[in-house]
Design an enzyme around this catalytic site. Structure first.
Site, PDB file in Angstrom:
ATOM      1  N   SER A   1      34.378 -14.423   1.360  1.00  0.00           N
ATOM      2  CA  SER A   1      34.144 -13.960  -0.005  1.00  0.00           C
ATOM      3  C   SER A   1      33.631 -15.080  -0.891  1.00  0.00           C
ATOM      4  CB  SER A   1      35.401 -13.332  -0.605  1.00  0.00           C
ATOM      5  OG  SER A   1      36.549 -13.938  -0.135  1.00  0.00           O
TER       6      SER A   1
ATOM      7  N   HIS B   1      30.025  -8.766   3.585  1.00  0.00           N
ATOM      8  CA  HIS B   1      31.178  -8.894   2.684  1.00  0.00           C
ATOM      9  C   HIS B   1      31.716  -7.531   2.276  1.00  0.00           C
ATOM     10  CE1 HIS B   1      32.955 -10.436  -1.356  1.00  0.00           C
ATOM     11  NE2 HIS B   1      33.861 -10.431  -0.399  1.00  0.00           N
TER      12      HIS B   1
ATOM     13  N   GLU C   1      28.309  -6.296   0.595  1.00  0.00           N
ATOM     14  CA  GLU C   1      27.265  -7.256   0.231  1.00  0.00           C
ATOM     15  C   GLU C   1      26.735  -7.862   1.529  1.00  0.00           C
ATOM     16  OE1 GLU C   1      28.741  -8.807  -4.190  1.00  0.00           O
ATOM     17  OE2 GLU C   1      29.338  -9.948  -2.429  1.00  0.00           O
TER      18      GLU C   1
ATOM     19  N   ASN D   1      31.554 -11.118  -7.378  1.00  0.00           N
ATOM     20  CA  ASN D   1      32.469 -12.138  -7.885  1.00  0.00           C
ATOM     21  C   ASN D   1      31.813 -13.057  -8.897  1.00  0.00           C
ATOM     22  OD1 ASN D   1      34.838 -11.357  -6.702  1.00  0.00           O
ATOM     23  ND2 ASN D   1      34.473 -12.512  -4.826  1.00  0.00           N
TER      24      ASN D   1
END
Ligand code: NAD
Length: 513
Positions: free
Chosen positions: A126, A147, A159, A197
Site C-alpha cells: 500500500s 493494490h 489500483e 492514499n
C-alpha cells in the site's frame, strides 16, 4: 516473453501472506475459478486462514448470500502449501506479506528461482514503491502493483500500479484480470500513496488543521463533512482506522515527497499517538468508546425577524436554490425578495446585513471589503441538493452584533440547513477540504499518476466518497476552487495551499488569478 503474460484467465495463482489481505485475495481468486495456492512463512498460518475463510463463507451460506455448492467449490480450489517450491506452476503470484521493502524484494528474488519466466509477479503493497520492489529482479518488467482494499471481497477498487520497469502488457493483464474478478481496476503510476492514499490526505489534514486552531469540536467538523455527503467524518474515520495507522500513512507520504509541506503531519495527531489515544481499538481517540460520536445539541434556530429588504445575490444552480428557499421564507415575514444576478458574491443581503457563501475568505476579510459590520459567511454545499437539515458551518465577522449572529443562523435554517457556528477560518470546513481534495487530485493528474476518471473512480470505490474530485470540480468551477485555495494560501502563507498547475491550465482559470 511479454506475449504469454498477456492473458491470466484461469491461471493458477499463488498468494503469499495469509493475513487479512492474503486471505481475502485467495477468496476472490478462488471464487473467480482459479486454483489458488496459499503460503505463509508462519507454520500453520495458511491452514488457519483457510479454516477461517471456510467459517465466514459458511456464514454467508446460512444468510442465503452464497450457495453451499459455490462455497464448496471455491474452498476446494484453495490449497494451503508449506513450501514455496510447490508453486512452480503458478502463472500469477500475488504478494501480501509484511509491509517491508527488503522482505518483499527477498521474496520476489526467491520466487524468480521457482516460478516460470512468464509468471506475473504482483504486490499488494500500500505504500512501497513498486519500482523499488522490482529493483534487482531478473525480469523486473513482470512486477506490478495490484493494490486491493480492505475487506478485499467487498471493496471494488484495485489500483494497478506500474513502476518504471513494469511492462505495459503486464499492467494491462492485471487490469483485465481484476475486472474478471468483479473489481473495478484503475491504472496508477508508482508514486507515494498511489491514488487513494495520496488524494485522501487533505480529508484528514484539513480537519486536523482546524482542530489545531480550535475552530470547532471534532463532532462539529464530522457533522459538517457528513452534511456534504461523506459517510463518516474525518474524526470518526481516523478513530476507526486507528491514529497510529493513519499517522504512519501521512508520515510516509510526507517523507516520500521529500518533506513537502503540503503533506506535513499534524501536531494534534502526533500527540494523540504518543499518548496511546489510538481510536476505537484503545477505547479513546477523538471520541470515547463504546459511546462514539456525541450528538450535536439540537439546532434551535430563532424565528426570522421582520425584514424590509431581501436581496438574493449571485447566479447559478445554488443561487437559484437559495432564491427559491429564501422566497418561501420571506413570504412568512412579509417581504418579496429581489435578485442581483451579477453580484460578485452568492448569498443573501438582509436589510444590508450580508450572508455570504464562502469564496475562501474569512468573514472578517469580506466585512472589510464590503465596508459592512453585519457579515456572516457560510460553507459551500458541495453536494447539492443536500439532505434537508444537513449540517452547514457558518462564521460571523468579529464585531457583528448578537442579533445578526442569531439572524444569520435563522436564515441558514430557512434555506434548509442545520447551521453550526465555527470560528472564522478561511474556506470554513467543507469548501477548504473539497478544494484541497480537488487540488491534490489535479496534481496527481499533472504528474501522470492517474486520469481524472481514474481519480474519481478510485476515491468513490476505495473510500466511498460521495463524488470524485473531478465531479466536484465540474459542479463547482475552476476559478471558484482556485479562489478558495488562494484565500487559504494568503491567510496561512506557506507551501500547503499552493494551487496545482493543472488547475491553472484549465480554461477560464486565468480570470481568477
Ligand atoms: P497481515 O499482518 O494481516 O498479514 C501478513 C501475513 O504475511 C502474515 O500472516 C505473516 O505471517 C505473513 N508474512 C510476513 N512475512 C512473510 C514472508 N516473508 N513470507 C511469507 N509470509 C510472510 O497484513 P495485511 O494487513 O494482510 O497486509 C499485507 C500487505 O497488504 C501489506 O503489504 C499491506 O501494506 C498491504 N495492504 C494492507 C491493507 C489493509 O488494510 N490491511 C490494505 C491494502 C494493502
Amino acid at each position: 516473453m511479454t506475449t504469454t503474460r498477456g492473458n491470466l484467465t484461469g491461471t493458477p495463482v499463488l498468494v503469499v501472506g495469509a493475513g487479512i489481505m492474503g486471505a481475502g485475495i485467495a477468496q476472490v481468486a478462488a471464487q473467480a475459478g482459479h486454483a489458488v495456492l496459499l503460503y505463509d512463512m508462519r507454520d500453520g498460518a495458511a491452514v488457519e486462514a483457510k479454516a477461517k475463510l471456510a467459517a465466514s463463507l459458511q456464514a454467508l451460506v446460512a444468510k442465503g448470500k452464497l450457495t453451499a455448492d459455490a462455497v464448496a467449490q471455491a474452498l476446494a480450489r484453495i490449497e494451503p502449501i508449506g513450501q514455496l517450491q510447490a508453486a512452480a506452476g503458478a502463472g500469477l503470484v500475488v504478494e501480501a506479506i509484511v509491509e517491508q521493502l527488503e522482505a518483499k524484494r527477498a521474496l520476489f528474488r526467491q520466487l524468480e528461482g521457482i516460478v516460470a519466466a512468464d509468471c506475473v509477479l504482483a504486490t499488494n503493497t500500500s505504500s512501497i514503491s513498486v519500482t523499488a520492489i522490482a529493483n534487482g529482479l531478473e525480469h523486473p518488467g513482470r512486477l506490478v502493483g495490484m493494490h486491493f482494499f480492505n475487506p478485499v471481497p467487498v471493496m471494488k477498487l484495485v489500483e494497478v500500479v506500474s513502476g518504471l520497469q513494469t511492462e505495459p502488457a503486464v499492467a494491462q493483464a492485471i487490469f483485465e484480470l481484476s475486472r474478471s474478478w468483479g473489481k473495478t481496476p484503475v491504472h496508477a503510476k508508482s508514486t507515494p500513496g498511489f491514488i487513494v492514499n495520496r488524494i485522501a490526505r487533505p480529508f484528514y489534514a484539513e480537519t486536523l488543521a482546524l482542530l489545531l486552531e480550535q475552530a470547532a469540536a471534532p463532532q462539529v467538523l464530522d457533522a459538517c463533512l457528513k452534511g456534504a455527503g461523506f459517510r463518516m467524518g474525518p474524526c470518526e474515520l481516523i478513530d476507526l482506522i486507528g491514529h497510529d495507522t493513519n499517522f504512519a500513512v501521512t508520515q510516509s507520504v510526507y517523507e516520500a515527497n521529500f518533506y513537502d509541506k503540503r503533506f506535513v503531519p499534524s501536531l494534534v495527531q502526533r500527540e494523540m499517538v504518543a499518548g496511546g489515544l489510538l481510536g476505537r481499538k484503545s477505547g479513546r481517540g477523538f471520541y470515547r468508546y463504546p459511546e462514539g460520536v456525541p450528538a450535536l445539541p439540537a439546532s434551535s434556530a430563532a424565528p426570522l425577524a421582520g425584514v424590509r429588504e431581501l436581496v438574493v445575490h449571485g447566479e447559478g444552480a445554488l443561487a437559484d436554490a437559495f432564491a427559491q428557499a429564501a422566497g418561501t421564507a420571506a413570504a412568512a415575514v412579509g417581504v418579496v425578495p429581489t435578485r442581483e444576478r451579477d453580484s460578485r458574491w452568492t448569498g443573501l443581503s438582509i436589510d444590508g446585513a450580508r450572508l455570504v457563501m464562502t469564496d475562501g475568505r474569512c468573514a472578517q476579510a469580506l466585512a472589510a471589503e464590503m465596508g459592512a459590520i453585519e457579515v456572516a459567511v457560510f460553507d459551500r454545499p458541495v453536494q447539492w441538493p443536500m439532505a434537508p437539515g444537513s449540517t452547514l458551518a457558518y462564521a460571523v465577522a468579529p464585531g457583528a452584533g448578537s442579533a445578526w449572529q442569531t439572524q444569520a443562523a435563522a436564515w441558514l435554517a430557512a434555506l434548509g440547513f442545520s447551521p453550526v457556528q465555527v470560528t472564522d477560518a478561511p474556506g470554513l470546513v467543507v469548501a477548504r477540504t473539497v478544494a484541497m481534495l480537488i487540488n491534490e487530485a489535479a496534481d496527481a493528474v499533472l504528474q501522470g499518476v492517474c486520469t481524472p476518471e481514474g481519480a474519481d473512480a478510485a476515491m468513490k470505490l476505495g473510500l466511498n466518497y460521495p463524488a470524485g474530485p473531478f465531479e466536484w470540480l465540474t459542479r463547482w468551477s475552476v476559478p471558484g476552487v482556485i479562489a478558495v485555495l488562494e484565500a487559504l494560501d494568503a491567510h496561512y502563507r506557506g507551501e500547503r495551499y499552493r494551487v496545482s498547475p493543472w488547475l491553472r491550465r484549465q480554461p477560464g482559470a486565468v480570470a481568477a488569478a
